[in-house]
Design a protein around this motif. Structure first.
Motif, mmCIF file in Angstrom:
data_model
loop_
_atom_site.group_PDB
_atom_site.id
_atom_site.type_symbol
_atom_site.label_atom_id
_atom_site.label_comp_id
_atom_site.label_asym_id
_atom_site.label_seq_id
_atom_site.Cartn_x
_atom_site.Cartn_y
_atom_site.Cartn_z
ATOM 1 N N MET A 16 0.847 -1.183 0.000
ATOM 2 C CA MET A 16 0.000 0.000 0.000
ATOM 3 C C MET A 16 0.885 1.236 0.000
ATOM 4 O O MET A 16 1.863 1.311 0.736
ATOM 5 C CB MET A 16 -0.912 -0.002 1.222
ATOM 6 N N ASP A 17 0.502 2.193 -0.803
ATOM 7 C CA ASP A 17 1.246 3.445 -0.881
ATOM 8 C C ASP A 17 1.117 4.197 0.443
ATOM 9 O O ASP A 17 0.012 4.344 0.978
ATOM 10 C CB ASP A 17 0.702 4.303 -2.028
ATOM 11 N N ILE A 18 2.236 4.685 0.954
ATOM 12 C CA ILE A 18 2.257 5.363 2.248
ATOM 13 C C ILE A 18 1.355 6.608 2.254
ATOM 14 O O ILE A 18 0.771 6.968 3.276
ATOM 15 C CB ILE A 18 3.702 5.721 2.670
ATOM 16 N N GLY A 19 1.207 7.240 1.110
ATOM 17 C CA GLY A 19 0.342 8.411 1.013
ATOM 18 C C GLY A 19 -1.098 8.123 1.361
ATOM 19 O O GLY A 19 -1.827 9.010 1.835
ATOM 20 N N LEU A 20 -1.522 6.871 1.148
ATOM 21 C CA LEU A 20 -2.882 6.481 1.490
ATOM 22 C C LEU A 20 -3.097 6.356 3.002
ATOM 23 O O LEU A 20 -4.235 6.269 3.468
ATOM 24 C CB LEU A 20 -3.244 5.166 0.804
ATOM 25 N N LEU A 21 -2.002 6.351 3.751
ATOM 26 C CA LEU A 21 -2.077 6.213 5.206
ATOM 27 C C LEU A 21 -1.917 7.548 5.936
ATOM 28 O O LEU A 21 -2.141 7.627 7.147
ATOM 29 C CB LEU A 21 -0.993 5.241 5.687
ATOM 30 N N GLU A 22 -1.513 8.578 5.216
ATOM 31 C CA GLU A 22 -1.229 9.877 5.834
ATOM 32 C C GLU A 22 -2.494 10.730 5.895
ATOM 33 O O GLU A 22 -3.250 10.810 4.924
ATOM 34 C CB GLU A 22 -0.133 10.585 5.046
ATOM 35 N N THR A 23 -2.705 11.383 7.034
ATOM 36 C CA THR A 23 -3.932 12.158 7.256
ATOM 37 C C THR A 23 -3.685 13.643 7.552
ATOM 38 O O THR A 23 -4.621 14.439 7.502
ATOM 39 C CB THR A 23 -4.714 11.566 8.433
ATOM 40 N N LYS A 24 -2.467 13.995 7.864
ATOM 41 C CA LYS A 24 -2.169 15.353 8.335
ATOM 42 C C LYS A 24 -2.560 16.436 7.331
ATOM 43 O O LYS A 24 -3.167 17.446 7.714
ATOM 44 C CB LYS A 24 -0.685 15.462 8.682
ATOM 45 N N ASP A 25 -2.249 16.265 6.067
ATOM 46 C CA ASP A 25 -2.557 17.300 5.071
ATOM 47 C C ASP A 25 -4.053 17.577 4.987
ATOM 48 O O ASP A 25 -4.481 18.739 4.959
ATOM 49 C CB ASP A 25 -2.022 16.926 3.690
ATOM 50 N N ALA A 26 -4.854 16.535 4.955
ATOM 51 C CA ALA A 26 -6.312 16.712 4.877
ATOM 52 C C ALA A 26 -6.845 17.420 6.122
ATOM 53 O O ALA A 26 -7.714 18.290 6.030
ATOM 54 C CB ALA A 26 -7.004 15.365 4.706
ATOM 55 N N HIS A 27 -6.309 17.085 7.266
ATOM 56 C CA HIS A 27 -6.750 17.708 8.513
ATOM 57 C C HIS A 27 -6.277 19.156 8.605
ATOM 58 O O HIS A 27 -6.979 20.005 9.160
ATOM 59 C CB HIS A 27 -6.277 16.897 9.721
ATOM 60 N N ASN A 28 -5.095 19.450 8.071
ATOM 61 C CA ASN A 28 -4.608 20.836 8.045
ATOM 62 C C ASN A 28 -5.438 21.699 7.098
ATOM 63 O O ASN A 28 -5.697 22.870 7.384
ATOM 64 C CB ASN A 28 -3.134 20.902 7.640
ATOM 65 N N THR A 29 -5.856 21.129 5.985
ATOM 66 C CA THR A 29 -6.693 21.851 5.033
ATOM 67 C C THR A 29 -8.035 22.177 5.664
ATOM 68 O O THR A 29 -8.545 23.286 5.538
ATOM 69 C CB THR A 29 -6.898 21.026 3.754
ATOM 70 N N GLY A 30 -8.602 21.222 6.346
ATOM 71 C CA GLY A 30 -9.878 21.408 7.012
ATOM 72 C C GLY A 30 -11.053 21.049 6.132
ATOM 73 O O GLY A 30 -10.915 20.789 4.936
ATOM 74 N N SER A 31 -12.230 21.048 6.749
ATOM 75 C CA SER A 31 -13.481 20.721 6.069
ATOM 76 C C SER A 31 -14.565 21.693 6.510
ATOM 77 O O SER A 31 -14.535 22.214 7.619
ATOM 78 C CB SER A 31 -13.939 19.308 6.411
ATOM 79 N N GLU A 32 -15.535 21.875 5.614
ATOM 80 C CA GLU A 32 -16.642 22.779 5.909
ATOM 81 C C GLU A 32 -17.604 22.146 6.908
ATOM 82 O O GLU A 32 -18.084 21.038 6.709
ATOM 83 C CB GLU A 32 -17.396 23.136 4.632
ATOM 84 N N CYS A 33 -17.883 22.881 7.954
ATOM 85 C CA CYS A 33 -18.839 22.480 8.981
ATOM 86 C C CYS A 33 -19.996 23.473 8.934
ATOM 87 O O CYS A 33 -19.817 24.658 9.207
ATOM 88 C CB CYS A 33 -18.159 22.507 10.349
#
Length: 127
Positions: free
Chosen positions: A1-18
């Motif tokens: 499995m590509d390591i990028g598929l396991l990384e979450t920090k970038d998505a969490h830093n970008t954020g999501s609309e609430c």
């Protein structure tokens, strides 16, 4: 499995609309962009909150009588990095940390909303 598929920090830093809750309890079109548990902002906010609690403990503050709402507001403001569809008198309000903090102080339901949203990792991942 590509390591990028396991990384979450970038998505969490970008954020999501609430989406925010209106005074009548309905979900509105207004939103804040919340950074997640795996973000740098979350870790910094958590550290500030812990330091504040330690400081209060050193001052022998009675936690049974202490109102923690201001700490929740500060925490939520720290992990919000934008907003949309928020207006006053029909004009968009520019996002600033001061503006979001002022809003949150007057909207406890949305403080809770932001903190709950942040705590769900699924809000920051695709799939």
């Amino acid at each position: 499995m590509d390591i990028g598929l396991l990384e979450t920090k970038d998505a969490h830093n970008t954020g999501s609309e609430c989406r925010l809750i209106q005074a009548d309890g309905k979900v509105s079109e207004a939103f804040v962009v919340v950074q997640g548990l795996d973000s740098d902002a979350y870790r910094i906010a958590k550290r500030k909150q812990r330091n504040k609690i330690v400081s209060l403990r050193e001052k022998n503050v009675d936690f049974d009588e202490y109102d923690f709402f201001s700490m929740d507001v500060n925490f939520a403001a720290e992990i919000i990095n934008g907003w949309g569809n928020i207006t006053q008198d029909g004009k968009p309000i520019k996002f600033t940390k001061a503006a979001v903090k002022k809003f949150l102080l007057n909207s406890p339901v949305n403080v809770d909303r932001v903190l709950e949203f942040c705590g769900e990792r699924v809000n920051f991942t695709k799939g």
